[in-house]
Design a protein around this motif. Structure first.
Motif, PDB file in Angstrom:
ATOM      1  N   ASP A  59       0.832  -1.207   0.000  1.00  0.00           N
ATOM      2  CA  ASP A  59       0.000   0.000   0.000  1.00  0.00           C
ATOM      3  C   ASP A  59       0.868   1.259   0.000  1.00  0.00           C
ATOM      4  O   ASP A  59       0.650   2.178  -0.792  1.00  0.00           O
ATOM      5  N   GLU A  60       1.838   1.296   0.893  1.00  0.00           N
ATOM      6  CA  GLU A  60       2.714   2.467   0.990  1.00  0.00           C
ATOM      7  C   GLU A  60       3.555   2.646  -0.263  1.00  0.00           C
ATOM      8  O   GLU A  60       3.763   3.774  -0.740  1.00  0.00           O
ATOM      9  N   ARG A 111       1.511   4.092  -3.159  1.00  0.00           N
ATOM     10  CA  ARG A 111       1.235   5.519  -2.970  1.00  0.00           C
ATOM     11  C   ARG A 111       2.443   6.393  -3.311  1.00  0.00           C
ATOM     12  O   ARG A 111       2.304   7.573  -3.633  1.00  0.00           O
TER      13      ARG A 111
END
Length: 271
Positions: free
Chosen positions: A196-197, A200
């Motif tokens: 997820d990080e 992003r």
């Protein structure tokens, strides 16, 4: 069409280069092999920057650089190998290699279906944007194969025959399988936790949904890595026709499940 011709030429050099690379690995000259590949990668990046950023050649520049670097890499590795061996043909060895290798051709075709068919079903049943999201997630999961499974298999494809001659071969195979699976599972777990990080940081918000498919795809490459251990017995007994049969069955099942699951669940169905 010109792009395609350049890509085919690049793949031709890449295929020819398998011979000296395999020889270096069989001779366990892994340090030299790694140095050559790292050097090739660095020069490739520098020439790509020069062709795209300075000469403004775009995609054409990248393709020309690819052809040039593969040609230079092949020339260098072939020169190293020809210092040790001569150019000659053994018909007996050729027959042995063909009887062993020809049944593996369907394996390559089946692997192409396993790796690529889902994109076509996604394009038909979903949308081009979902193909892009899925492809991005696939690229991250593929890093497990690119960084761990493929380098291991380059060495393993030669070493498994040497290990078979040892009196403790069964124990060595079992221990290596345990260690390798631990590394793959750990890598897949870390990727799943932090994807997820990472997404992003490197992609636009429209692609963040790719994080949902990465854990499943990463696990698929854990299973794919274990496949190279499960085929040891078949390879040692030279019954490679069974690999073609099993991969063929898997490819047909893949097409069936692609049709059923992608139609109902989109990218998650593909994963």
């Amino acid at each position: 069409a010109h792009y395609l011709r350049l890509m085919l030429l690049s793949f031709f050099f890449s295929t020819v280069g398998i011979v000296p690379e395999t020889y270096l690995m069989a001779r366990q000259r892994s340090a030299l092999f790694t140095a050559i590949n790292v050097g090739t990668l660095l020069f490739n990046v520098l020439l790509n920057i020069y062709a795209v950023a300075i000469l403004k050649m775009g995609v054409l520049g990248i393709l020309y650089v690819s052809v040039l670097m593969r040609f230079l890499n092949n020339t260098f590795t072939l020169c190293l190998v020809l210092r040790d061996v001569s150019l000659s043909v053994s018909l007996n060895k050729l027959r042995e290699m063909l009887s062993y290798g020809l049944p593996l051709v369907p394996v390559s075709l089946g692997m192409f279906v396993l790796n690529s068919a889902d994109r076509f079903f996604l394009r038909h049943f979903a949308s081009l944007s979902e193909v892009g999201i899925y492809s991005l997630g696939f690229k991250f999961a593929f890093m497990i194969s690119f960084l761990l499974v493929q380098p291991f298999n380059r060495i393993w494809s030669a070493r498994m025959f040497e290990i078979a001659r040892r009196p403790d071969a069964r124990e060595v195979y079992a221990r290596l399988f345990t260690y390798f699976c631990f590394v793959l599972v750990f890598a897949a777990l870390v990727m799943s936790l932090f994807i997820d990080e990472v997404l992003r940081l490197v992609s636009a918000p429209s692609f963040w949904a790719a994080s949902a498919v990465v854990p499943l795809l990463a696990f698929s490459y854990v299973v794919r890595g274990s496949y190279y251990f499960f085929q040891v017995g078949i390879c040692l007994e030279r019954k490679t026709r069974y690999l073609g049969q099993t991969v063929g069955i898997a490819a047909l099942l893949h097409l069936l499940f692609d049709y059923l699951l992608i139609r109902g669940f989109g990218t998650m169905g593909a994963a």
